[in-house]
Design an enzyme around this catalytic site. Structure first.
Site, PDB file in Angstrom:
ATOM      1  N   THR A  42      -4.359  -2.325  -1.108  1.00 39.57           N
ATOM      2  CA  THR A  42      -4.907  -1.852   0.156  1.00 39.57           C
ATOM      3  C   THR A  42      -6.416  -1.991   0.135  1.00 39.57           C
ATOM      4  OG1 THR A  42      -5.357   0.107   1.521  1.00 39.57           O
ATOM      5  CG2 THR A  42      -4.751   0.511  -0.751  1.00 39.57           C
ATOM      6  N   GLU A  50     -13.379   3.365  10.894  1.00 34.66           N
ATOM      7  CA  GLU A  50     -12.633   3.397  12.154  1.00 34.66           C
ATOM      8  C   GLU A  50     -11.943   4.747  12.396  1.00 34.66           C
ATOM      9  OE1 GLU A  50      -9.564   0.440  11.923  1.00 34.66           O
ATOM     10  OE2 GLU A  50      -8.782   1.201  10.030  1.00 34.66           O
ATOM     11  N   GLN A  88     -12.360  -8.215   7.649  1.00 40.14           N
ATOM     12  CA  GLN A  88     -12.361  -7.621   6.306  1.00 40.14           C
ATOM     13  C   GLN A  88     -11.089  -7.930   5.527  1.00 40.14           C
ATOM     14  OE1 GLN A  88     -14.063  -3.316   7.024  1.00 40.14           O
ATOM     15  NE2 GLN A  88     -13.386  -4.260   8.935  1.00 40.14           N
ATOM     16  N   GLY A 142       0.807  -1.202   0.000  1.00 39.00           N
ATOM     17  CA  GLY A 142       0.000   0.000   0.000  1.00 39.00           C
ATOM     18  C   GLY A 142       0.841   1.254   0.000  1.00 39.00           C
ATOM     19  N   GLU A 143       0.297   2.319   0.563  1.00 37.95           N
ATOM     20  CA  GLU A 143       0.945   3.630   0.505  1.00 37.95           C
ATOM     21  C   GLU A 143       2.358   3.599   1.076  1.00 37.95           C
ATOM     22  OE1 GLU A 143       0.416   8.117   2.374  1.00 37.95           O
ATOM     23  OE2 GLU A 143      -0.677   6.405   3.199  1.00 37.95           O
ATOM     24  N   GLY A 144       2.514   3.043   2.289  1.00 39.88           N
ATOM     25  CA  GLY A 144       3.833   3.025   2.924  1.00 39.88           C
ATOM     26  C   GLY A 144       4.841   2.213   2.148  1.00 39.88           C
ATOM     27  N   THR A 145       4.434   1.038   1.689  1.00 34.84           N
ATOM     28  CA  THR A 145       5.325   0.174   0.923  1.00 34.84           C
ATOM     29  C   THR A 145       5.777   0.842  -0.364  1.00 34.84           C
ATOM     30  OG1 THR A 145       4.284  -1.825   1.801  1.00 34.84           O
ATOM     31  CG2 THR A 145       5.508  -2.052  -0.254  1.00 34.84           C
ATOM     32  N   ARG A 167     -33.616  -2.553  17.453  1.00 37.39           N
ATOM     33  CA  ARG A 167     -32.395  -1.903  17.921  1.00 37.39           C
ATOM     34  C   ARG A 167     -31.746  -1.077  16.818  1.00 37.39           C
ATOM     35  NH1 ARG A 167     -30.024  -7.355  20.746  1.00 37.39           N
ATOM     36  NH2 ARG A 167     -30.827  -7.008  22.861  1.00 37.39           N
ATOM     37  N   ASP A 217      -8.299  -0.226   1.789  1.00 35.60           N
ATOM     38  CA  ASP A 217      -8.863   1.116   1.959  1.00 35.60           C
ATOM     39  C   ASP A 217      -9.121   1.823   0.638  1.00 35.60           C
ATOM     40  OD1 ASP A 217      -8.853   0.862   4.686  1.00 35.60           O
ATOM     41  OD2 ASP A 217      -7.002   1.994   4.995  1.00 35.60           O
TER      42      ASP A 217
END
Length: 341
Positions: free
Chosen positions: A125, A221, A273, A101-104, A162, A127
């Site tokens: 990713t 999240e 997920q 992803g982004e970091g990699t 509920r 995301d």
């Protein structure tokens, strides 16, 4: 050529299909050979590699996880680029395909541009937050899992009258929340890009209740309610110093019950997920991206990333793909709000 393949960062459905696509295309079309690198950059820094053949990748298209393992090891620790060169030279490795992803990909781009290493990228990713591709593999599987979960929670919510608050992944962007929420008929979708007040949440929830519905709230999240400055759930940091997310649903459910009087429950889907078999869409996309990466590596297109544009697989600069996050645009947020309440 001898090409090393690694998977880095968080896992997701489709990684194995990419590995299979790379190896099969590289061997059959270019007669290249392959080396599997275990646990991302760690394997390259610690010389933890193995020869990889078509036998090693058979039957992988529908298998979740990654046969190579993954980690969040930073490429500039443990000897960094110089150590990588030593390991690559020792094994005769000409190039690396980095799947992440982004970091990699940001790290891979830096290794190409500043260190001259031969690296190709593949965007991964759940995301879906990389700007250089229309979709990342893993996203479709994650949204499908979240949608099925919403469908299941709806029936029990209706039985007990509920409100259900369902937390999905999405640290900085709300693509999973948006797509799963729309697909699952949520009465409110809360995303990091668009802070929402408790008054607005109350309005959407009570509107659904007044129409005889059991309210469904889907929250990413990384969502921070309007008026708050930071995450409401303090779960500390991981071993790389990143804030551990998860828990906004546990905060919102009692808050919603307090302000609306509707009994509310929270469900955090978390790593569900990321697990299990990829969807058909992700299997095809992963395979196509992997095959394209094998071509890019064989042709020496260093610093490039296989990418999806429309229905075509193209190549883009890794640096441009990670220069900004692909956030949910205002138009999509306004479009979704018509369905709320």
């Amino acid at each position: 050529m001898k090409i090393g393949v690694l998977t880095s960062g968080g896992d997701c459905p489709g990684l194995n299909a990419v590995i299979r696509g790379i190896v099969r295309k590289g061997i059959r079309s270019h007669e290249d050979t392959f080396v599997g690198i275990r646990d991302g950059w760690r394997g390259l820094l610690e010389d933890d590699v193995f020869d990889m053949t078509m036998l090693d990748v058979r039957g992988l298209s529908g298998r979740g996880g990654t046969i190579l393992g993954t980690s969040r090891t930073h490429p500039y620790e443990g000897g960094g680029p110089e150590r990588m060169r030593e390991v690559m030279t020792a094994h005769g490795i000409d190039a690396i395909v980095a799947i992440g992803g982004e970091g990699t990909l940001a790290g891979a781009s830096r290794l190409v541009n500043e260190e001259g290493l031969n690296i190709i990228g593949v965007p991964k990713t759940i995301d879906n937050d990389l700007s250089g591709t229309d979709y990342t593999f893993g996203f479709d599987s994650a949204q499908a899992i979240a949608t099925e979960s919403i469908d299941r929670l709806r029936t029990t919510a209706e039985s007990h009258h509920r409100c259900m608050v369902i937390e999905v992944m999405g640290r900085n962007v709300g693509w999973i929340a948006l797509h799963a929420g729309m697909a699952g008929g949520a009465h409110a979708i809360l995303m990091p890009e668009f802070p929402v007040s408790f008054d607005q949440i109350e309005e959407w929830v009570t509107s659904a209740r007044d129409r005889g519905r059991a309210p469904i709230v889907v929250v990413a999240e990384g969502f921070i309610p309007e008026g708050l400055d930071e995450q409401v759930a303090d779960r500390g940091v991981d071993n790389k110093g990143r804030t551990r997310l998860g828990g906004i649903a546990d905060f919102l459910a009692p808050k919603i019950e307090e302000i609306t009087g509707i009994e509310s429950r929270a469900t955090i889907l978390g790593h569900l997920q990321r697990g299990g078999s990829p969807t058909a869409y992700d299997r095809v996309l992963s395979t196509r991206l992997g095959m394209a990466a094998a071509d890019l590596a064989h042709n020496g297109d260093w610093g490039k990333m296989a990418s999806l544009k429309g229905t075509d697989i193209v190549s883009v600069d890794m640096a441009s793909a990670v220069d900004r996050l692909k956030s949910v645009p205002l138009q999509r947020w306004e479009e979704a709000q018509v369905l709320f309440g």
